[in-house]
Structures are given as structure tokens and as C-alpha cells.
Design an enzyme around this catalytic site. Structure first.
Site, PDB file in Angstrom:
ATOM      1  N   ASP A  98       1.195  -1.155   0.467  1.00 19.01           N
ATOM      2  CA  ASP A  98       0.019  -0.233  -0.355  1.00 19.01           C
ATOM      3  C   ASP A  98       0.752   1.336   0.131  1.00 19.01           C
ATOM      4  O   ASP A  98       1.873   1.163   0.720  1.00 19.01           O
ATOM      5  CB  ASP A  98      -1.102   0.068   1.355  1.00 19.01           C
ATOM      6  CG  ASP A  98      -2.364   0.158   0.776  1.00 19.01           C
ATOM      7  OD1 ASP A  98      -2.662   1.759   0.518  1.00 19.01           O
ATOM      8  OD2 ASP A  98      -3.191  -0.420   1.315  1.00 19.01           O
ATOM      9  N   ASP A 200      -3.123   4.464  -1.965  1.00 20.71           N
ATOM     10  CA  ASP A 200      -4.279   4.828  -1.121  1.00 20.71           C
ATOM     11  C   ASP A 200      -4.666   6.975  -1.807  1.00 20.71           C
ATOM     12  O   ASP A 200      -4.000   7.764  -1.694  1.00 20.71           O
ATOM     13  CB  ASP A 200      -3.374   5.044  -0.012  1.00 20.71           C
ATOM     14  CG  ASP A 200      -4.620   5.385   1.451  1.00 20.71           C
ATOM     15  OD1 ASP A 200      -5.537   4.915   1.508  1.00 20.71           O
ATOM     16  OD2 ASP A 200      -4.003   6.944   1.705  1.00 20.71           O
ATOM     17  N   GLU A 256      -6.169   4.159  -5.474  1.00 24.31           N
ATOM     18  CA  GLU A 256      -7.615   3.647  -5.168  1.00 24.31           C
ATOM     19  C   GLU A 256      -8.142   5.955  -5.635  1.00 24.31           C
ATOM     20  O   GLU A 256      -7.592   6.307  -5.362  1.00 24.31           O
ATOM     21  CB  GLU A 256      -7.488   4.022  -3.471  1.00 24.31           C
ATOM     22  CG  GLU A 256      -9.301   4.705  -2.887  1.00 24.31           C
ATOM     23  CD  GLU A 256      -9.340   4.790  -1.349  1.00 24.31           C
ATOM     24  OE1 GLU A 256      -9.709   4.135  -0.554  1.00 24.31           O
ATOM     25  OE2 GLU A 256      -8.252   5.299  -1.006  1.00 24.31           O
ATOM     26  N   HIS A 328     -11.092  -3.128   3.346  1.00 20.83           N
ATOM     27  CA  HIS A 328     -11.250  -3.097   4.698  1.00 20.83           C
ATOM     28  C   HIS A 328     -11.600  -1.756   5.193  1.00 20.83           C
ATOM     29  O   HIS A 328     -11.555  -1.405   6.359  1.00 20.83           O
ATOM     30  CB  HIS A 328      -9.119  -3.066   5.298  1.00 20.83           C
ATOM     31  CG  HIS A 328      -9.077  -1.647   4.270  1.00 20.83           C
ATOM     32  ND1 HIS A 328      -8.489  -1.709   3.002  1.00 20.83           N
ATOM     33  CD2 HIS A 328      -8.393  -0.128   4.917  1.00 20.83           C
ATOM     34  CE1 HIS A 328      -8.462  -0.268   2.515  1.00 20.83           C
ATOM     35  NE2 HIS A 328      -7.946   0.286   3.588  1.00 20.83           N
ATOM     36  N   ASP A 329     -12.713  -1.025   4.112  1.00 17.42           N
ATOM     37  CA  ASP A 329     -13.260  -0.092   4.791  1.00 17.42           C
ATOM     38  C   ASP A 329     -14.445   0.261   4.081  1.00 17.42           C
ATOM     39  O   ASP A 329     -15.151   0.831   5.268  1.00 17.42           O
ATOM     40  CB  ASP A 329     -12.786   1.193   3.868  1.00 17.42           C
ATOM     41  CG  ASP A 329     -11.228   1.996   3.633  1.00 17.42           C
ATOM     42  OD1 ASP A 329     -10.928   1.615   4.946  1.00 17.42           O
ATOM     43  OD2 ASP A 329     -10.541   2.626   2.540  1.00 17.42           O
TER      44      ASP A 329
HETATM   45  C1  NOJ Z   1      -8.475   4.696   2.434  1.00 14.15           C
HETATM   46  C2  NOJ Z   1      -8.068   4.140   3.219  1.00 14.15           C
HETATM   47  O1  NOJ Z   1      -8.677   2.538   2.183  1.00 14.15           O
HETATM   48  C3  NOJ Z   1      -8.130   4.258   4.228  1.00 14.15           C
HETATM   49  O2  NOJ Z   1      -8.218   3.161   4.654  1.00 14.15           O
HETATM   50  C4  NOJ Z   1      -7.955   5.439   4.401  1.00 14.15           C
HETATM   51  O3  NOJ Z   1      -8.677   5.348   6.444  1.00 14.15           O
HETATM   52  C5  NOJ Z   1      -7.354   6.223   3.969  1.00 14.15           C
HETATM   53  N1  NOJ Z   1      -7.584   6.204   3.239  1.00 14.15           N
HETATM   54  C6  NOJ Z   1      -6.675   7.506   4.979  1.00 14.15           C
HETATM   55  O4  NOJ Z   1      -5.626   7.356   3.950  1.00 14.15           O
END
Ligand code: NOJ
Length: 561
Positions: A98, A200, A256, A328-329
């Protein structure tokens, strides 16, 4: 020319904290992952994406990095990482890391120096702005985890920008030295042998230099999008990264991409633009948003899902898609898009079918292959996630009913995805995850939903994923076929075809809890078919006029032209 390897790959996402603890401290680690490589090999995946493993104070579970070149000690050492990489490579499994370079931790040495004064080598590594004449913040942007996106530092009499927590200051990509530092760091990791990066919030790295106020009516926690997402130099910065680093290695990138539509995504992923290989978009994740954004109790509509996924399939024809239900989010897919009660197994398989037969690179989030579902936490105090805690307090302050608060958190908290991976059903053994106290509570469903149980059952979700993944190797149509939605009007069944080299793939997926019927396109009625996979038995050799579908039934047929 051979296809890029990442087009033929299936990626498995590991949340290191929660995968496998090898030393009994209650936190997953690199040696734990190494121990479980045979499990992943059996599943058949090609690539592992590891969430951040770098040194970090863990304010946002590793998305706040204090040293990009060191491994966080609870995960292990650099030697452990190198061994993991070598062992994975022996099994022909690649590893991507990541890359979190929109921001660092406020404990990164760059920031510690930067905040001291306006005249040191790191002063311009971050985004500093003078207060307004009345001393207030430079603009009205809010941050993702609550409060203003600006934090005041008396030493400089200035504010710094943080789109996320105040412990996550945004880097200043306008500064060429920052970009060079990032390139240098990426190069080191590639020289070590890693196979790519998930990047990210990469669409946030270029900020509008006029830092405009957000207009009224925009959700506060996302109001920085107005000047921070898909900013004026984002394509230039990514192209530069590509030229200086990425193009020198045979690696994959997935960015992302919050707040990014399919037209913009195409620009990031068109091969001739030389930026990224693919992006994660959020359009299907937004289908159940409500007045607190994701913290809502709304259920998505199948018709919306069809139109969103179809739009991305068609628009990215010349770029490339990444395909995911969960990470994971996000909450667990089977709870959100399927049925986690009576039809948990069937609906988990149906969702897997729908996604894995689409064009793009599929991502499997740990536990998805077991059909893990959302978690009823023992108490609100047991949630660990910074986002969940913020929204919990906000909803309470706003006087929302406790049933709304509890339900929306149960449905959407990121911690649903972060409970430890259940390797077996034995509580006394920490479900095979850890011999110590887990850093976050176990899911109460572990005794029935766990890897051991899945591996013992030849009809399990695990083996279904295994078969889906192996079909991708045997049928190039799954990688290359042109996508077309069929039966658009059907409110319960999502069907589509793929076409390639005189073959047609027909995919039929029911979202209904009840038996239902679905029309077969007239040009296919009566055609001979080969049954490739399905979550119920099928003896079909010839296509009828209608499919009689059982609850959450999914079937895939191949038709030779
Ligand atoms: C996206 C990540 O997937 C998330 O887990 C994180 O809190 C935010 N970006 C900030 O880095």
C-alpha cells in the site's frame, strides 16, 4: 504481445493486523502471513495486496506512516518481509504494498521538522497556509474523520492541511523535492522485489492552488473534494511517477480513486496515458448512502447496481477495471449485497460469480471466501475504528435514535471487515488466529464460519472461489470478452453476456430470496451450452426460453458460435 500479467490475475487483500498472529501478541504479523501462504496457494490467487505494514503510530491503522522504509515492529522485521516475499514468489504469488503518499503521519521526521519553522529544508513538504485576518482557518473544508481540515501550529503561526485525521498531514506535491523523495522510496521497494502498489487516495494528491471554499450543501467531511480531488496536476504527477519509476519495472498499480467518475477513471487507466493500470471507484459503494454518507440503513437497489457496474464495464473498455465488493473500509459483502441469514452461502457464491465473470481484475478481501458477515459487536466500546467513533459521536450529538445509530454502525462500520480471520471454530484456541488477546474482538460467528469448516466441505464458498479463479485461467473470454447487459428491466436478476472469439458467456445472477424466472435472450434460446459454474446444480444442455431460478441462484454457461 502477451497480456499484462495483472489482467490475468486475481488479487487477495490481507489486512495484516487481523490475518494471523504468529507470536501471541494478539496482532497479525508477517510470519503469520508466511505460514498461511499454502492456504492462499490452494485458493489459487495470484497476488497479495498487503494493507500498510510500515512504521506508524496506528492512529488510522497504518494509513499514518512515520517511516516508509521500516516495517512496524508488531508486524516483524525487514528480514521477515523479505522472507515472506521470497516464499510467496516461490509459489508464484506476487505481493503488492500500500502506497500512502497523499499524507504521512504527523510523527514522520519530515513533518516534525516542517512544523518547526518556515525556513528549514522540510518547511514546504506539507501544505501550510496563513490564517485569515481574523485568525480562522484558510477555508471551510472539513476532514474525513471530523473537524476542520486545517490544524493550527503556533510555531509557524500557520495552519496545515489534513484531509483525514489531524495526525495525517497532507504532503505538498507541488514541491518537486517531495515528489523525488516519493520516487526514491518507491524505487527502493521495487528494487527489493515487490510487484506493485495499491495507491491510497491517489486522486487527492494535486490541490487547486486557489483553495476555494466548498459550496453549501456539500457533506462537511468530504467538502475538501472541491479543491483536492482530481486536481489540476494529478495526471502530470502520475505520469511523472510512471516515467521515473513504474515504467522501469514489470509491476501493477491500482489507484484508490475517491470522487472519480468513469470518464476520469478512463484517463487514469488508458495505457497510452502511462499513469495507472486500474483504479478502485466507489460508485457501487455509494448506492446505499444516506444523510450521514455511508452510515445509513438504506438498502441498495438491484437496478442501480446494474446501471453502475454496466457503466464502468463499458466506459473502461479501453482502460481496465478493478472489481471488488469489499475491502478493509467496507462492510461485509454478503450482508450488504446478499443475504447473510438463510441464503448466506448461496448469495455469497452468487456475488462472487457476478463479479468474477466481469471484465477486470477481481479483488477478494480476506474472509470473503468464507462468506464472513457483518459483526454484532459486544458493545460500542469494542469498535476501534477512528471513522466509526467519529460518526457515532456525531449522530449522538445530533440526537439520532439509538436504534438508528446502532444499526447504521452495524451495517457500515469499517470494523466489520477488521475482526480477526477465523482459521478454525475453536474459541479456546483464539479461532486459530492468536494465542493471546486479540487487538479487536472476535466475530461471534466464528464457530460456524471459519476456514477449517470451509476446507472440509467440498461445496463451500472457498471451493467455489477456487473454481471461479481457475476458470479465469482456462477461458480467455473471462479476461477479454466484450460485456453486454441483458434483461435490463428485470428487477431481481442481473444477467449479462461476454463475447470473444466466436464464444458467448452467459451469466445469470438472482438477487431474489424467492424463486423467480428470467428470460433468455431470443437469439440464445435453443442454443447448446456448456455449464461452467453455478451455485445450484444444473444439467442444462440447451437454453430454454426462461430460467427458473432458485433463491440467489447464479449460473454461467458457455455457448460456442
Ligand atoms: C483510504 C484507506 O483505504 C483508508 O483505510 C484510510 O483511512 C484513508 N484512505 C486515509 O489514508
Amino acid at each position: 504481445m502477451a497480456d499484462a500479467w495483472w489482467k490475468n490475475s486475481v488479487v487477495y487483500q490481507i489486512y495484516p493486523q487481523s490475518f494471523k498472529d504468529s507470536n501471541g501478541d494478539g496482532v497479525g504479523d508477517l510470519n503469520g502471513i508466511k505460514e498461511k501462504l499454502p492456504y492462499l496457494h490452494k485458493l489459487g490467487i495470484d497476488v497479495i495486496w498487503l494493507n500498510p505494514i510500515y512504521e506508524s503510530p496506528l492512529v488510522d491503522n497504518g494509513y499514518d506512516i512515520s517511516d516508509y522504509e521500516r516495517i512496524l515492529s508488531i508486524y516483524g522485521t525487514m528480514e521477515d518481509f523479505q522472507e515472506l516475499l521470497a516464499e510467496a514468489h516461490k509459489l508464484e504469488i506476487k505481493i503488492i504494498l500500500d502506497l500512502v503518499v497523499n499524507h504521512t503521519s504527523d510523527k514522520h521526521s519530515w513533518f516534525i521538522e516542517s512544523r518547526k519553522n518556515k525556513n528549514n529544508p522540510y518547511s514546504d513538504y506539507y501544505i501550510w497556509k496563513d490564517p485569515k485576518p481574523d485568525g480562522s482557518e484558510p477555508n471551510n473544508w472539513g476532514s474525513t474523520f471530523g473537524g476542520s481540515a486545517w490544524e493550527y501550529v503556533p510555531e509557524r503561526n500557520q495552519y496545515y492541511l489534513h484531509c483525514f485525521a489531524k495526525e495525517q498531514p497532507d504532503l505538498n506535491w507541488e514541491n518537486p523535492t517531495v515528489r523525488q523523495e516519493i520516487q526514491k522510496m518507491m524505487t527502493k521497494w521495487f528494487d527489493l522485489g515487490i510487484d506493485g502498489f495499491r495507491m491510497d487516495v491517489i486522486t487527492l494528491i494535486s490541490k487547486r492552488q486557489d483553495y476555494p471554499d466548498a459550496p453549501g450543501g456539500v457533506p462537511y467531511t468530504k467538502s475538501y473534494y472541491v479543491g483536492a480531488s482530481n486536481g489540476p496536476r494529478v495526471h502530470e504527477f502520475l505520469h511523472e511517477l510512471n516515467q521515473e519509476v513504474l515504467s522501469r519495472y514489470n509491476v501493477m498499480t491500482v489507484g484508490e480513486a475517491p470522487n472519480t467518475n468513469s470518464d476520469q477513471a478512463l484517463q487514469y487507466t488508458l495505457p497510452e496515458n502511462e499513469e495507472l493500470n486500474m483504479v478502485f471507484h466507489f460508485d457501487h459503494m455509494h448506492l446505499d448512502y444516506g444523510r450521514y454518507g455511508k452510515f445509513s440503513d438504506i438498502r441498495f437497489k438491484v437496478s442501480d447496481l446494474k446501471s453502475v457496474l454496466t457503466e464502468w464495464q463499458l466506459k473502461l473498455e479501453k482502460g481496465w477495471n478493478s472489481l471488488y465488493w469489499s475491502n478493509h473500509d467496507q462492510p461485509r459483502a454478503v450482508t450488504r449485497f446478499g443475504d447473510d441469514g438463510e441464503f448466506r452461502v448461496q448469495s455469497a457464491k452468487m456475488l462472487a460469480t457476478l463479479l468474477h465473470m466481469m471484465k477486470g481484475t477481481p479483488y477478494v478481501f480476506q474472509g470473503e471466501e468464507l462468506g464472513m458477515k457483518n459483526v454484532h459487536f459486544d458493545s460500542v466500546e469494542n469498535y476501534k475504528d477512528i471513522e466509526t467513533k467519529y460518526f457515532y459521536e456525531l449522530m449522538k450529538e445530533n440526537g439520532e435514535s439509538s436504534s438508528y445509530i446502532n444499526n447504521s454502525i452495524y451495517l457500515k462500520s469499517r470494523d466489520n471487515a477488521r475482526t480477526p480471520f477465523p482459521w478454525n471454530g475453536n474459541k479456546e484456541e483464539g479461532y486459530g488466529f492468536s494465542s493471546g488477546n486479540p487487538w479487536i474482538q472476535y466475530s461471534p460467528d466464528n464457530s460456524s464460519i471459519n476456514a477449517e469448516a470451509c476446507l472440509e466441505d467440498s461445496n463451500s464458498i472457498f471451493y467455489y472461489y477456487q473454481k471461479l479463479i481457475s476458470l479465469r485461467r482456462d477461458y480467455p473470454i473471462i479476461i477479454h470478452g466484450k460485456y453486454e447487459l441483458i434483461n435490463e428491466e428485470d428487477s431481481d436478476v442481473f444477467s449479462y453476456v461476454r463475447e470473444y472469439n466466436k464464444q458467448i458467456l452467459l451469466i445469470v445472477c438472482s438477487f431474489s430470496k424467492k424463486p423467480t424466472t428470467s428470460q433468455v435472450p431470443s437469439k440464445l434460446i435453443g442454443r447448446q451450452v456448456k455449464h461452467l459454474i453455478g451455485n445450484y446444480e444444473s444439467e442444462l444442455k440447451q437454453l430454454p426460453k426462461f430460467f427458473e431460478l432458485k433463491p440467489f441462484e447464479a449460473q454461467v454457461f458457455l455457448i460456442e458460435q
